[in-house]
Design an enzyme around this catalytic site. Structure first.
Site, PDB file in Angstrom:
ATOM      1  N   GLN A 106      29.597 -47.651  64.009  1.00  0.00           N
ATOM      2  CA  GLN A 106      28.163 -47.435  63.793  1.00  0.00           C
ATOM      3  C   GLN A 106      27.702 -48.244  62.587  1.00  0.00           C
ATOM      4  OE1 GLN A 106      27.231 -42.946  64.368  1.00  0.00           O
ATOM      5  NE2 GLN A 106      29.407 -43.067  63.960  1.00  0.00           N
ATOM      6  N   HIS A 126      25.454 -50.423  66.457  1.00  0.00           N
ATOM      7  CA  HIS A 126      24.147 -50.402  65.796  1.00  0.00           C
ATOM      8  C   HIS A 126      23.786 -51.764  65.210  1.00  0.00           C
ATOM      9  CE1 HIS A 126      24.453 -45.738  65.318  1.00  0.00           C
ATOM     10  NE2 HIS A 126      24.032 -46.113  66.511  1.00  0.00           N
ATOM     11  N   CYS A 162       7.419 -68.149  66.147  1.00  0.00           N
ATOM     12  CA  CYS A 162       6.266 -67.582  66.863  1.00  0.00           C
ATOM     13  C   CYS A 162       5.321 -66.803  65.949  1.00  0.00           C
ATOM     14  CB  CYS A 162       6.746 -66.694  68.015  1.00  0.00           C
ATOM     15  SG  CYS A 162       7.377 -65.073  67.486  1.00  0.00           S
ATOM     16  N   THR A 200      32.507 -40.318  60.201  1.00  0.00           N
ATOM     17  CA  THR A 200      31.217 -40.159  60.867  1.00  0.00           C
ATOM     18  C   THR A 200      30.882 -38.686  60.991  1.00  0.00           C
ATOM     19  OG1 THR A 200      29.988 -40.463  62.938  1.00  0.00           O
ATOM     20  CG2 THR A 200      32.402 -40.530  63.112  1.00  0.00           C
ATOM     21  N   ILE A 243      39.242 -41.242  53.284  1.00  0.00           N
ATOM     22  CA  ILE A 243      39.735 -42.152  54.327  1.00  0.00           C
ATOM     23  C   ILE A 243      40.665 -43.210  53.742  1.00  0.00           C
ATOM     24  CG2 ILE A 243      38.969 -43.952  55.954  1.00  0.00           C
ATOM     25  CD1 ILE A 243      36.332 -42.180  56.165  1.00  0.00           C
TER      26      ILE A 243
HETATM   27  P1  NAD Z   1      26.818 -40.316  58.169  1.00  0.00           P
HETATM   28  O1  NAD Z   1      26.197 -40.783  56.906  1.00  0.00           O
HETATM   29  O2  NAD Z   1      26.015 -39.468  59.066  1.00  0.00           O
HETATM   30  O3  NAD Z   1      28.176 -39.520  57.879  1.00  0.00           O
HETATM   31  C1  NAD Z   1      29.196 -40.072  57.113  1.00  0.00           C
HETATM   32  C2  NAD Z   1      30.314 -39.039  57.023  1.00  0.00           C
HETATM   33  O4  NAD Z   1      31.409 -39.641  56.337  1.00  0.00           O
HETATM   34  C3  NAD Z   1      29.943 -37.769  56.277  1.00  0.00           C
HETATM   35  O5  NAD Z   1      30.281 -36.639  57.065  1.00  0.00           O
HETATM   36  C4  NAD Z   1      30.788 -37.823  54.990  1.00  0.00           C
HETATM   37  O6  NAD Z   1      31.263 -36.558  54.610  1.00  0.00           O
HETATM   38  C5  NAD Z   1      31.937 -38.700  55.414  1.00  0.00           C
HETATM   39  N1  NAD Z   1      32.518 -39.498  54.330  1.00  0.00           N
HETATM   40  C6  NAD Z   1      31.873 -40.277  53.442  1.00  0.00           C
HETATM   41  N2  NAD Z   1      32.742 -40.929  52.651  1.00  0.00           N
HETATM   42  C7  NAD Z   1      33.982 -40.515  53.029  1.00  0.00           C
HETATM   43  C8  NAD Z   1      35.301 -40.830  52.590  1.00  0.00           C
HETATM   44  N3  NAD Z   1      35.527 -41.722  51.617  1.00  0.00           N
HETATM   45  N4  NAD Z   1      36.345 -40.210  53.198  1.00  0.00           N
HETATM   46  C9  NAD Z   1      36.144 -39.315  54.202  1.00  0.00           C
HETATM   47  N5  NAD Z   1      34.910 -39.004  54.673  1.00  0.00           N
HETATM   48  C10 NAD Z   1      33.849 -39.598  54.089  1.00  0.00           C
HETATM   49  O7  NAD Z   1      27.348 -41.612  58.885  1.00  0.00           O
HETATM   50  P2  NAD Z   1      27.334 -42.002  60.406  1.00  0.00           P
HETATM   51  O8  NAD Z   1      27.809 -40.869  61.250  1.00  0.00           O
HETATM   52  O9  NAD Z   1      28.002 -43.300  60.476  1.00  0.00           O
HETATM   53  O10 NAD Z   1      25.799 -42.228  60.761  1.00  0.00           O
HETATM   54  C11 NAD Z   1      24.890 -42.857  59.905  1.00  0.00           C
HETATM   55  C12 NAD Z   1      24.112 -43.955  60.554  1.00  0.00           C
HETATM   56  O11 NAD Z   1      23.701 -44.799  59.507  1.00  0.00           O
HETATM   57  C13 NAD Z   1      24.891 -44.809  61.479  1.00  0.00           C
HETATM   58  O12 NAD Z   1      24.154 -44.864  62.640  1.00  0.00           O
HETATM   59  C14 NAD Z   1      25.013 -46.186  60.823  1.00  0.00           C
HETATM   60  O13 NAD Z   1      24.479 -47.154  61.708  1.00  0.00           O
HETATM   61  C15 NAD Z   1      24.093 -46.148  59.638  1.00  0.00           C
HETATM   62  N6  NAD Z   1      24.693 -46.525  58.323  1.00  0.00           N
HETATM   63  C16 NAD Z   1      25.571 -47.572  58.234  1.00  0.00           C
HETATM   64  C17 NAD Z   1      26.134 -47.907  57.006  1.00  0.00           C
HETATM   65  C18 NAD Z   1      27.102 -49.068  56.912  1.00  0.00           C
HETATM   66  O14 NAD Z   1      27.000 -50.025  57.714  1.00  0.00           O
HETATM   67  N7  NAD Z   1      28.067 -49.036  55.986  1.00  0.00           N
HETATM   68  C19 NAD Z   1      25.812 -47.175  55.863  1.00  0.00           C
HETATM   69  C20 NAD Z   1      24.899 -46.110  55.976  1.00  0.00           C
HETATM   70  C21 NAD Z   1      24.367 -45.789  57.233  1.00  0.00           C
END
Ligand code: NAD
Length: 259
Positions: A106, A126, A162, A200, A243
């Site tokens: 994502q 995405h 455009c 996620t 992670i």
């Molecule tokens: P989210 O923000 O909804 O959830 C992220 C999850 O990761 C949370 O539950 C959190 O507790 C967990 N988390 C964060 N850091 C962690 C770590 N170091 N170890 C273990 N767990 C950890 O993210 P999502 O489900 O990917 O959805 C968010 C949307 O936002 C996506 O659709 C994505 O496209 C976009 N997004 C992308 C980025 C990127 O490209 N890096 C950053 C922010 C948002």
């Protein structure tokens, strides 16, 4: 071994035995590279209530101020300099070990490819923040070139071909996913013996349906996330913790079984 490592040997065995393994990754795998997630404890949406609106397509197309502030913020952002962390590198290593066959991400940050995961095995569901595209014609260019235009004095740059609105080649809220990409992701989930959901919240649809598709097809589900997800009750194993610590230990275990 840390307490939450008790399940790692079983997961390593499942990975070693599976003929197809898919990882679904979310913003949580990139927080250790300095890119904030949306919904985690330090997430953008908890700190900035307007962030969700800025990520919706109608706000982008209807409000020049949203575009100006987003381009301004991006031209000052260090997200474009972010480096892959131990989690991304461990997934590239799992691929090298023959224990990971595709990544549905994502994330829009391109860090899996920079870590060494094969680009043709990474499905960016995405889109990518590294390209900018016209919303009206086929024009597109690297984001770095658009940011240079912003820094040179174009606060709300338009398509040079455009004159239409341009936007990062990401899927904003309210924008349709790319159908071949989501279909490919569903096929990868359905053929998996093990499905890893990593960093996620499993709150964004239709990507959040993928673990269910994998489970229904008989896969084992392994969740690696710091906080609970709606799929925890159905998972074979939930690895709760950072992670960047867990995935390298899993890759080490798998490598030792292959040595
Ligand atoms: P989210 O923000 O909804 O959830 C992220 C999850 O990761 C949370 O539950 C959190 O507790 C967990 N988390 C964060 N850091 C962690 C770590 N170091 N170890 C273990 N767990 C950890 O993210 P999502 O489900 O990917 O959805 C968010 C949307 O936002 C996506 O659709 C994505 O496209 C976009 N997004 C992308 C980025 C990127 O490209 N890096 C950053 C922010 C948002």
């Amino acid at each position: 071994m840390a307490d939450d490592d008790a399940d790692l040997p079983a997961v390593a065995d499942w990975l070693a035995a599976a003929t197809h393994v898919t990882a679904l990754t979310g913003a949580g795998i990139s927080t250790e590279s300095g890119i904030p997630d949306y919904r985690g404890p330090q997430g953008v949406w908890r700190r900035d209530p307007d962030a969700e609106r800025r990520a919706t397509i109608t706000a982008w197309t209807s409000d020049p101020e949203v575009r100006r502030s987003a381009w301004q913020q991006r031209s000052a952002s260090d997200a474009f300099d972010a480096a892959p962390n131990a989690g991304h590198l461990a997934l590239a290593r799992l691929e090298d070990l023959g224990a990971l066959h595709s990544i549905v991400t994502q994330n829009v940050d391109g860090l899996h490819q920079r870590a060494g995961s094969s680009p043709d095995r990474v499905i960016e569901i995405h889109g990518t923040m590294h390209r900018v595209a016209c919303l009206h014609c086929a024009w597109e260019q690297p984001t770095t070139a658009t940011l240079e235009r912003v820094r040179a004095g174009e606060p709300d740059p338009m398509c040079p071909d455009c004159g239409g609105l341009i936007k990062a080649a990401t899927i904003s809220f309210g924008q349709a996913l790319v159908v071949p990409d989501i279909e490919r992701a569903e096929r990868e989930a359905a053929r998996s013996g093990v499905f890893l959901a990593i960093g996620t919240s499993l709150a964004v649809f239709p990507v959040a349906l993928l673990p269910g598709i994998a489970l229904d097809a008989g896969a084992r589900l392994v969740i690696v996330n710091a906080e609970p997800t709606p799929y925890d009750d159905r998972a074979d194993v939930v690895l709760r913790g950072g992670i960047g610590g867990i995935l390298p230990r899993l890759a080490d275990l798998l490598a030792s079984t292959r040595a």
